[in-house]
Write a protein that holds these residues in place. Structure first.
Motif, PDB file in Angstrom:
ATOM      1  N   SER A  87      -9.179   5.121 -15.429  1.00  0.00           N
ATOM      2  CA  SER A  87      -8.881   5.181 -13.996  1.00  0.00           C
ATOM      3  C   SER A  87      -7.819   4.165 -13.619  1.00  0.00           C
ATOM      4  CB  SER A  87     -10.143   4.897 -13.174  1.00  0.00           C
ATOM      5  OG  SER A  87     -11.123   5.864 -13.416  1.00  0.00           O
ATOM      6  N   ILE A  88      -6.964   4.577 -12.708  1.00  0.00           N
ATOM      7  CA  ILE A  88      -5.971   3.691 -12.111  1.00  0.00           C
ATOM      8  C   ILE A  88      -6.266   3.687 -10.618  1.00  0.00           C
ATOM      9  CG2 ILE A  88      -3.519   3.245 -11.707  1.00  0.00           C
ATOM     10  CD1 ILE A  88      -2.974   5.060 -14.183  1.00  0.00           C
ATOM     11  N   SER A  89      -6.633   2.533 -10.085  1.00  0.00           N
ATOM     12  CA  SER A  89      -6.977   2.410  -8.676  1.00  0.00           C
ATOM     13  C   SER A  89      -6.039   1.423  -8.003  1.00  0.00           C
ATOM     14  CB  SER A  89      -8.417   1.910  -8.519  1.00  0.00           C
ATOM     15  OG  SER A  89      -9.310   2.736  -9.204  1.00  0.00           O
ATOM     16  N   THR A  90      -5.712   1.698  -6.764  1.00  0.00           N
ATOM     17  CA  THR A  90      -4.875   0.777  -6.002  1.00  0.00           C
ATOM     18  C   THR A  90      -5.657   0.302  -4.781  1.00  0.00           C
ATOM     19  OG1 THR A  90      -3.882   2.523  -4.645  1.00  0.00           O
ATOM     20  CG2 THR A  90      -2.783   1.992  -6.725  1.00  0.00           C
ATOM     21  N   ALA A  91      -5.489  -0.968  -4.460  1.00  0.00           N
ATOM     22  CA  ALA A  91      -6.109  -1.544  -3.273  1.00  0.00           C
ATOM     23  C   ALA A  91      -5.212  -2.661  -2.768  1.00  0.00           C
ATOM     24  CB  ALA A  91      -7.495  -2.077  -3.586  1.00  0.00           C
ATOM     25  N   LEU A  92      -4.715  -2.518  -1.571  1.00  0.00           N
ATOM     26  CA  LEU A  92      -3.856  -3.524  -0.943  1.00  0.00           C
ATOM     27  C   LEU A  92      -2.678  -3.917  -1.820  1.00  0.00           C
ATOM     28  CD1 LEU A  92      -6.591  -5.777   0.676  1.00  0.00           C
ATOM     29  CD2 LEU A  92      -5.201  -4.022   1.788  1.00  0.00           C
ATOM     30  N   GLY A  93      -2.105  -2.947  -2.506  1.00  0.00           N
ATOM     31  CA  GLY A  93      -0.933  -3.213  -3.326  1.00  0.00           C
ATOM     32  C   GLY A  93      -1.240  -3.703  -4.718  1.00  0.00           C
ATOM     33  N   ASN A  94      -2.505  -3.931  -5.032  1.00  0.00           N
ATOM     34  CA  ASN A  94      -2.906  -4.325  -6.379  1.00  0.00           C
ATOM     35  C   ASN A  94      -3.322  -3.079  -7.143  1.00  0.00           C
ATOM     36  OD1 ASN A  94      -2.646  -7.159  -5.937  1.00  0.00           O
ATOM     37  ND2 ASN A  94      -4.523  -7.052  -4.750  1.00  0.00           N
ATOM     38  N   ILE A 146      -7.971  10.122  -2.926  1.00  0.00           N
ATOM     39  CA  ILE A 146      -7.067  10.103  -1.775  1.00  0.00           C
ATOM     40  C   ILE A 146      -7.563   9.138  -0.705  1.00  0.00           C
ATOM     41  CG2 ILE A 146      -6.224  12.449  -2.139  1.00  0.00           C
ATOM     42  CD1 ILE A 146      -8.114  13.305   0.166  1.00  0.00           C
ATOM     43  N   ASP A 147      -6.621   8.667   0.077  1.00  0.00           N
ATOM     44  CA  ASP A 147      -6.911   7.851   1.250  1.00  0.00           C
ATOM     45  C   ASP A 147      -7.449   8.809   2.316  1.00  0.00           C
ATOM     46  OD1 ASP A 147      -6.663   6.569   3.777  1.00  0.00           O
ATOM     47  OD2 ASP A 147      -5.139   5.227   2.967  1.00  0.00           O
ATOM     48  N   MET A 148      -8.590   8.520   2.853  1.00  0.00           N
ATOM     49  CA  MET A 148      -9.211   9.423   3.824  1.00  0.00           C
ATOM     50  C   MET A 148      -8.432   9.522   5.132  1.00  0.00           C
ATOM     51  SD  MET A 148     -11.673  10.792   2.270  1.00  0.00           S
ATOM     52  CE  MET A 148     -12.499  11.601   3.609  1.00  0.00           C
ATOM     53  N   SER A 196       0.040  -3.917 -12.991  1.00  0.00           N
ATOM     54  CA  SER A 196      -0.667  -4.764 -12.031  1.00  0.00           C
ATOM     55  C   SER A 196      -0.244  -4.543 -10.583  1.00  0.00           C
ATOM     56  CB  SER A 196      -0.477  -6.239 -12.377  1.00  0.00           C
ATOM     57  OG  SER A 196       0.876  -6.603 -12.241  1.00  0.00           O
ATOM     58  N   ASN A 197       0.902  -3.902 -10.356  1.00  0.00           N
ATOM     59  CA  ASN A 197       1.361  -3.698  -8.983  1.00  0.00           C
ATOM     60  C   ASN A 197       2.112  -2.383  -8.872  1.00  0.00           C
ATOM     61  OD1 ASN A 197       4.255  -4.174  -9.512  1.00  0.00           O
ATOM     62  ND2 ASN A 197       3.599  -6.278  -9.888  1.00  0.00           N
ATOM     63  N   SER A 198       2.549  -2.046  -7.679  1.00  0.00           N
ATOM     64  CA  SER A 198       3.193  -0.754  -7.447  1.00  0.00           C
ATOM     65  C   SER A 198       4.435  -0.554  -8.300  1.00  0.00           C
ATOM     66  CB  SER A 198       3.557  -0.611  -5.963  1.00  0.00           C
ATOM     67  OG  SER A 198       4.465  -1.624  -5.574  1.00  0.00           O
ATOM     68  N   GLY A 199       5.149  -1.620  -8.608  1.00  0.00           N
ATOM     69  CA  GLY A 199       6.342  -1.514  -9.440  1.00  0.00           C
ATOM     70  C   GLY A 199       6.033  -1.139 -10.880  1.00  0.00           C
ATOM     71  N   ASP A 200       4.765  -1.269 -11.265  1.00  0.00           N
ATOM     72  CA  ASP A 200       4.358  -0.926 -12.625  1.00  0.00           C
ATOM     73  C   ASP A 200       3.877   0.515 -12.754  1.00  0.00           C
ATOM     74  OD1 ASP A 200       4.882  -3.519 -13.499  1.00  0.00           O
ATOM     75  OD2 ASP A 200       2.870  -4.201 -13.002  1.00  0.00           O
ATOM     76  N   VAL A 205       0.849  -1.197   0.000  1.00  0.00           N
ATOM     77  CA  VAL A 205       0.000   0.000   0.000  1.00  0.00           C
ATOM     78  C   VAL A 205       0.884   1.247   0.000  1.00  0.00           C
ATOM     79  CG1 VAL A 205      -1.644   1.333   1.381  1.00  0.00           C
ATOM     80  CG2 VAL A 205      -1.986  -1.122   1.058  1.00  0.00           C
ATOM     81  N   GLU A 206       1.900   1.237   0.825  1.00  0.00           N
ATOM     82  CA  GLU A 206       2.830   2.379   0.899  1.00  0.00           C
ATOM     83  C   GLU A 206       3.568   2.572  -0.422  1.00  0.00           C
ATOM     84  OE1 GLU A 206       4.626   5.679   2.358  1.00  0.00           O
ATOM     85  OE2 GLU A 206       2.999   4.551   3.298  1.00  0.00           O
ATOM     86  N   TYR A 207       3.996   1.484  -1.048  1.00  0.00           N
ATOM     87  CA  TYR A 207       4.685   1.577  -2.337  1.00  0.00           C
ATOM     88  C   TYR A 207       3.765   2.184  -3.399  1.00  0.00           C
ATOM     89  CZ  TYR A 207       8.285  -1.540  -0.441  1.00  0.00           C
ATOM     90  OH  TYR A 207       9.277  -2.107   0.312  1.00  0.00           O
ATOM     91  N   CYS A 208       2.495   1.788  -3.396  1.00  0.00           N
ATOM     92  CA  CYS A 208       1.541   2.338  -4.369  1.00  0.00           C
ATOM     93  C   CYS A 208       1.360   3.838  -4.165  1.00  0.00           C
ATOM     94  CB  CYS A 208       0.189   1.634  -4.265  1.00  0.00           C
ATOM     95  SG  CYS A 208       0.155  -0.013  -5.004  1.00  0.00           S
ATOM     96  N   LYS A 209       1.204   4.248  -2.930  1.00  0.00           N
ATOM     97  CA  LYS A 209       1.041   5.679  -2.649  1.00  0.00           C
ATOM     98  C   LYS A 209       2.278   6.466  -3.071  1.00  0.00           C
ATOM     99  CE  LYS A 209      -2.184   5.078   1.175  1.00  0.00           C
ATOM    100  NZ  LYS A 209      -2.389   5.227   2.623  1.00  0.00           N
ATOM    101  N   THR A 210       3.443   5.926  -2.777  1.00  0.00           N
ATOM    102  CA  THR A 210       4.686   6.594  -3.147  1.00  0.00           C
ATOM    103  C   THR A 210       4.829   6.669  -4.665  1.00  0.00           C
ATOM    104  OG1 THR A 210       5.736   5.883  -1.093  1.00  0.00           O
ATOM    105  CG2 THR A 210       7.198   6.512  -2.899  1.00  0.00           C
TER     106      THR A 210
END
Length: 149
Positions: free
Chosen positions: A93-100, A72-74, A128-132, A39-44
């Motif tokens: 849209s690009i959405s992140t949830a639990l690192g996905n 944003i994360d509330m 598909s993941n934060s590295g992408d 989750v942190e990697y996605c936000k970063t």
């Protein structure tokens, strides 16, 4: 089978179910730290790669041809997703949830409402993941959107 054999079979099955439940609980707790890190990697990645790239693109195309907004994360008010529109095309849209990471596109398809499309994680643009969440992969996504608009 007699009653004793049935009772033993049932007790063995219940024991196996309890063991599996304990194993699954152990796995869940093992991955809490990994999911939190994802989750942190996605936000970063959103903050360092995606949002600056979209801002740069908006500057070059102008706000009439390219608009974006982020979700944003509330709890910590950091970006966890973004939506953008190019020209008169649909919303991507690009959405992140639990690192996905999930990439969707709506609004095209020749109907009044359009159709929703989810980009598969194992197909172009391979997000598909934060590295992408890199400038290159976001650029590829936008290129695909432009080609299909």
């Amino acid at each position: 089978m007699d009653a004793r054999e049935l009772a033993e079979k049932f007790q063995a099955k219940m024991g196996a179910a309890a063991n599996e439940r304990n194993r699954q609980s152990g796995l869940a707790s093992e991955f809490i730290d990994k999911r939190s890190a994802d989750v942190e990697y996605c936000k970063t990645a959103m903050e360092n790669n995606v949002l600056p790239f979209l801002a740069e693109l908006q500057e070059r195309l102008g706000p009439d041809q390219f608009a974006y907004s982020h979700q944003i994360d509330m709890q910590d008010h950091r970006a966890v997703g973004v939506s953008f529109i190019i020209g008169d095309g649909g919303t991507t849209s690009i959405s992140t949830a639990l690192g996905n990471v999930v990439v969707t596109r709506t609004g095209d398809g020749g109907t009044a409402k359009g159709v929703a499309y989810v980009y598969r994680p194992d197909a172009e643009p391979f997000i598909s993941n934060s590295g992408d969440l890199t400038r290159d992969k976001i650029a590829k996504l936008i290129e695909m959107v432009i080609e299909n608009t």
